[in-house]
Scaffold this motif. Structure first.
Motif, mmCIF file in Angstrom:
data_model
loop_
_atom_site.group_PDB
_atom_site.id
_atom_site.type_symbol
_atom_site.label_atom_id
_atom_site.label_comp_id
_atom_site.label_asym_id
_atom_site.label_seq_id
_atom_site.Cartn_x
_atom_site.Cartn_y
_atom_site.Cartn_z
ATOM 1 N N LYS A 100 0.843 -1.219 0.000
ATOM 2 C CA LYS A 100 0.000 0.000 0.000
ATOM 3 C C LYS A 100 0.876 1.266 0.000
ATOM 4 O O LYS A 100 0.735 2.153 0.844
ATOM 5 C CB LYS A 100 -0.943 0.007 1.198
ATOM 6 C CG LYS A 100 -1.894 -1.182 1.210
ATOM 7 C CD LYS A 100 -2.913 -1.039 2.320
ATOM 8 C CE LYS A 100 -3.922 -2.155 2.331
ATOM 9 N NZ LYS A 100 -3.376 -3.518 2.370
ATOM 10 N N MET A 101 1.808 1.298 -0.953
ATOM 11 C CA MET A 101 2.744 2.425 -1.000
ATOM 12 C C MET A 101 2.059 3.708 -1.473
ATOM 13 O O MET A 101 2.248 4.774 -0.916
ATOM 14 C CB MET A 101 3.918 2.088 -1.919
ATOM 15 C CG MET A 101 4.805 0.986 -1.356
ATOM 16 S SD MET A 101 6.255 0.713 -2.377
ATOM 17 C CE MET A 101 7.056 -0.608 -1.482
ATOM 18 N N PHE A 102 1.305 3.600 -2.569
ATOM 19 C CA PHE A 102 0.579 4.759 -3.099
ATOM 20 C C PHE A 102 -0.427 4.285 -4.134
ATOM 21 O O PHE A 102 -0.426 3.100 -4.512
ATOM 22 C CB PHE A 102 1.539 5.781 -3.720
ATOM 23 C CG PHE A 102 2.658 5.191 -4.544
ATOM 24 C CD1 PHE A 102 2.406 4.683 -5.805
ATOM 25 C CD2 PHE A 102 3.962 5.137 -4.046
ATOM 26 C CE1 PHE A 102 3.440 4.141 -6.569
ATOM 27 C CE2 PHE A 102 5.004 4.580 -4.806
ATOM 28 C CZ PHE A 102 4.726 4.083 -6.074
ATOM 29 N N SER A 103 -1.265 5.228 -4.570
ATOM 30 C CA SER A 103 -2.264 4.894 -5.594
ATOM 31 C C SER A 103 -2.110 5.872 -6.757
ATOM 32 O O SER A 103 -1.286 6.790 -6.705
ATOM 33 C CB SER A 103 -3.665 5.004 -5.001
ATOM 34 O OG SER A 103 -3.957 6.373 -4.797
ATOM 35 N N LYS A 104 -2.921 5.687 -7.767
ATOM 36 C CA LYS A 104 -2.840 6.541 -8.965
ATOM 37 C C LYS A 104 -3.254 7.986 -8.655
ATOM 38 O O LYS A 104 -2.974 8.898 -9.417
ATOM 39 C CB LYS A 104 -3.704 5.964 -10.095
ATOM 40 C CG LYS A 104 -3.208 4.602 -10.604
ATOM 41 C CD LYS A 104 -2.244 4.747 -11.764
ATOM 42 C CE LYS A 104 -1.342 3.555 -11.984
ATOM 43 N NZ LYS A 104 -1.887 2.351 -12.545
ATOM 44 N N ASP A 105 -3.939 8.194 -7.508
ATOM 45 C CA ASP A 105 -4.353 9.555 -7.138
ATOM 46 C C ASP A 105 -3.213 10.336 -6.483
ATOM 47 O O ASP A 105 -3.269 11.558 -6.381
ATOM 48 C CB ASP A 105 -5.519 9.519 -6.130
ATOM 49 C CG ASP A 105 -6.737 8.864 -6.750
ATOM 50 O OD1 ASP A 105 -6.915 9.007 -7.977
ATOM 51 O OD2 ASP A 105 -7.490 8.215 -6.011
ATOM 52 N N PHE B 154 5.636 15.620 7.516
ATOM 53 C CA PHE B 154 6.346 14.518 6.855
ATOM 54 C C PHE B 154 5.393 13.837 5.880
ATOM 55 O O PHE B 154 4.182 13.865 6.082
ATOM 56 C CB PHE B 154 6.794 13.466 7.880
ATOM 57 C CG PHE B 154 8.061 13.806 8.627
ATOM 58 C CD1 PHE B 154 9.058 14.579 8.046
ATOM 59 C CD2 PHE B 154 8.263 13.322 9.914
ATOM 60 C CE1 PHE B 154 10.229 14.872 8.737
ATOM 61 C CE2 PHE B 154 9.425 13.610 10.614
ATOM 62 C CZ PHE B 154 10.410 14.381 10.025
ATOM 63 N N VAL B 155 5.947 13.219 4.839
ATOM 64 C CA VAL B 155 5.108 12.405 3.959
ATOM 65 C C VAL B 155 5.558 10.942 4.072
ATOM 66 O O VAL B 155 6.624 10.660 4.624
ATOM 67 C CB VAL B 155 5.190 12.854 2.471
ATOM 68 C CG1 VAL B 155 4.792 14.315 2.327
ATOM 69 C CG2 VAL B 155 6.564 12.605 1.879
ATOM 70 N N ARG B 156 4.725 10.056 3.555
ATOM 71 C CA ARG B 156 5.069 8.628 3.559
ATOM 72 C C ARG B 156 6.325 8.414 2.714
ATOM 73 O O ARG B 156 6.488 9.034 1.664
ATOM 74 C CB ARG B 156 3.892 7.859 2.948
ATOM 75 C CG ARG B 156 3.934 6.370 3.185
ATOM 76 C CD ARG B 156 2.754 5.696 2.493
ATOM 77 N NE ARG B 156 1.540 6.450 2.657
ATOM 78 C CZ ARG B 156 0.683 6.699 1.662
ATOM 79 N NH1 ARG B 156 0.895 6.247 0.450
ATOM 80 N NH2 ARG B 156 -0.401 7.411 1.892
ATOM 81 N N LYS B 157 7.218 7.536 3.201
ATOM 82 C CA LYS B 157 8.437 7.243 2.436
ATOM 83 C C LYS B 157 8.401 5.789 1.984
ATOM 84 O O LYS B 157 8.128 4.903 2.802
ATOM 85 C CB LYS B 157 9.671 7.479 3.305
ATOM 86 C CG LYS B 157 9.871 8.934 3.590
ATOM 87 C CD LYS B 157 11.055 9.159 4.482
ATOM 88 C CE LYS B 157 11.122 10.620 4.863
ATOM 89 N NZ LYS B 157 11.944 10.868 6.013
ATOM 90 N N ARG C 141 11.876 -0.656 6.916
ATOM 91 C CA ARG C 141 10.659 -1.169 6.283
ATOM 92 C C ARG C 141 10.529 -0.550 4.901
ATOM 93 O O ARG C 141 11.044 0.548 4.671
ATOM 94 C CB ARG C 141 9.435 -0.742 7.121
ATOM 95 C CG ARG C 141 9.246 -1.538 8.389
ATOM 96 C CD ARG C 141 7.875 -1.275 8.950
ATOM 97 N NE ARG C 141 7.742 0.137 9.288
ATOM 98 C CZ ARG C 141 7.571 0.600 10.516
ATOM 99 N NH1 ARG C 141 7.522 -0.240 11.521
ATOM 100 N NH2 ARG C 141 7.447 1.883 10.738
ATOM 101 N N PRO C 142 9.823 -1.215 3.984
ATOM 102 C CA PRO C 142 9.669 -0.625 2.640
ATOM 103 C C PRO C 142 8.743 0.581 2.629
ATOM 104 O O PRO C 142 8.740 1.356 1.673
ATOM 105 C CB PRO C 142 9.098 -1.769 1.803
ATOM 106 C CG PRO C 142 8.541 -2.745 2.778
ATOM 107 C CD PRO C 142 9.292 -2.587 4.059
ATOM 108 N N VAL C 143 7.937 0.734 3.692
ATOM 109 C CA VAL C 143 7.043 1.890 3.789
ATOM 110 C C VAL C 143 7.178 2.473 5.187
ATOM 111 O O VAL C 143 7.048 1.759 6.169
ATOM 112 C CB VAL C 143 5.558 1.477 3.586
ATOM 113 C CG1 VAL C 143 4.646 2.681 3.732
ATOM 114 C CG2 VAL C 143 5.355 0.818 2.243
ATOM 115 N N LEU C 144 7.449 3.761 5.260
ATOM 116 C CA LEU C 144 7.503 4.434 6.565
ATOM 117 C C LEU C 144 6.393 5.462 6.612
ATOM 118 O O LEU C 144 6.363 6.396 5.800
ATOM 119 C CB LEU C 144 8.844 5.147 6.741
ATOM 120 C CG LEU C 144 9.978 4.399 7.422
ATOM 121 C CD1 LEU C 144 11.147 5.344 7.652
ATOM 122 C CD2 LEU C 144 9.533 3.777 8.750
#
Ligand code: Q46
Ligand code: ZN
Length: 315
Positions: A42-47, A193-196, A183-186
């Motif tokens: 669940k890293m990101f979506s097309k939006d 801060f934004v998701r990394k 982790r692959p998602v922080l």
């Protein structure tokens, strides 16, 4: 060897997966692998609007290329570190990549952010090893650029070899707080801060190199001159030997850590919610953030040196 998918002549052999691919099937394999990692974690979506940190090396440019190919909304971010000809060449490479594909690119340069802030200058004035100074500054400018540009996510090109080497280093010293954040998602711990995310975390350096070659991506082949003495390379070398003796070792090391052990360290990451730096307004655990503390140190030492030089000239 024949392509595992279409039985044409294979151009690449992946020992870790016991598979071979022709060019079109390999590009499909790589793209699907990234897409699945993005969805699964669940890293990101097309939006989402994704800021991709690009250094000019094969991993970050391959990442940008594959995300664009998958239809994600991306902007590149290049940070000029001021490391001599290496930085000049990497900037030119990134700018050409963006220009040729008409992709948006944000360029920031440490030397333009303040006097004495190029990596070699900070390292010299604060007597830090260049990579320590560089890491702190990259973290700050990546976070700040993501916040200022209202991006949803910051993506970096760390690959399986990077993650396995980092894991080995953390395990050898049992650095619990580092393991907690590996982790692959922080997820962000503060609204600024934004998701990394690291979409290539299970793709090896070899796999990204093959992808970049097949896609005709021009990248900077030379390593940063400061990387030479880096311990990371010793770990990578050790892992390459293990991988040669037993293909799939790196993948199992990282995957099984994430599956079986990472959560055991989660509590070590709970440092509470950071406040805001009095100087730059970015999140900080103390009165000022570590970047502003570093800048202060550079300024103090520069001023001290300038005063000593003036005194010497007047004497
Ligand atoms: S750029 Fe910076 Fe790396 Fe060069 S100074 Fe060290 S940390 S080696 S990824
Ligand atoms: Zn600050």
């Amino acid at each position: 060897m024949k392509c595992t998918r279409c039985k044409a002549k294979a151009e690449v052999h992946l020992r870790a997966h016991n598979a071979g691919f022709c060019r079109p099937c390999y590009l499909g394999y790589f793209q699907r692998h990234v897409e699945r990692a993005v969805d699964r974690e669940k890293m990101f979506s097309k939006d989402d609007h994704i800021l991709v940190a690009v250094s000019g090396g094969k991993d970050s440019l391959a990442l940008w290329d594959v995300l664009v190919g998958l239809g994600y909304r991306t902007t590149g971010l290049y940070l000029g570190l001021g490391i001599g000809g290496y930085s000049d060449r990497s900037r030119e490479t990134v700018e050409a990549f963006a220009r040729n594909r008409e992709l948006p690119l944000v360029v920031r340069t440490l030397a333009d952010e303040g006097p004495g802030l190029a990596v070699p200058d900070v390292a010299a004035s604060t007597r830090r090893v260049p990579c320590a100074a560089c890491g702190a500054m990259k973290r700050h400018f990546f976070d700040a650029a993501a916040h200022e540009g209202s991006f949803d996510v910051l993506a970096t090109g760390h690959n399986l070899d990077d993650e396995a080497a980092r894991l080995l280093g953390n395990v050898l010293r049992w650095q619990r707080d580092h393991l907690a954040r590996q982790r692959p998602v922080l997820q962000p711990s503060h609204p600024k801060f934004v998701r990394k995310v690291k979409p290539l975390y299970l793709l090896s350096e070899y796999e990204t190199a093959v992808y970049a070659f097949m896609r005709g991506i021009e990248y900077v082949v030379e390593e940063c001159p400061n990387a030479e003495g880096a311990t990371q390379l010793v770990y990578k070398d050790a892992l390459n030997r293990l991988e040669a003796a037993s293909p799939g070792t790196k993948q199992a090391f990282v995957k099984e850590f994430l599956r079986n052990a990472q959560s055991l360290f989660a509590d070590d990451a709970a440092r509470g919610v950071p406040g805001e730096c009095q100087q730059c307004g970015m999140p900080a655990y103390g009165a000022i953030c570590s970047f502003c503390a570093l800048v202060r140190e550079v300024e103090t030492k520069r001023a001290r040196r300038a005063a000593a030089a003036a005194e010497h000239a007047g004497a």
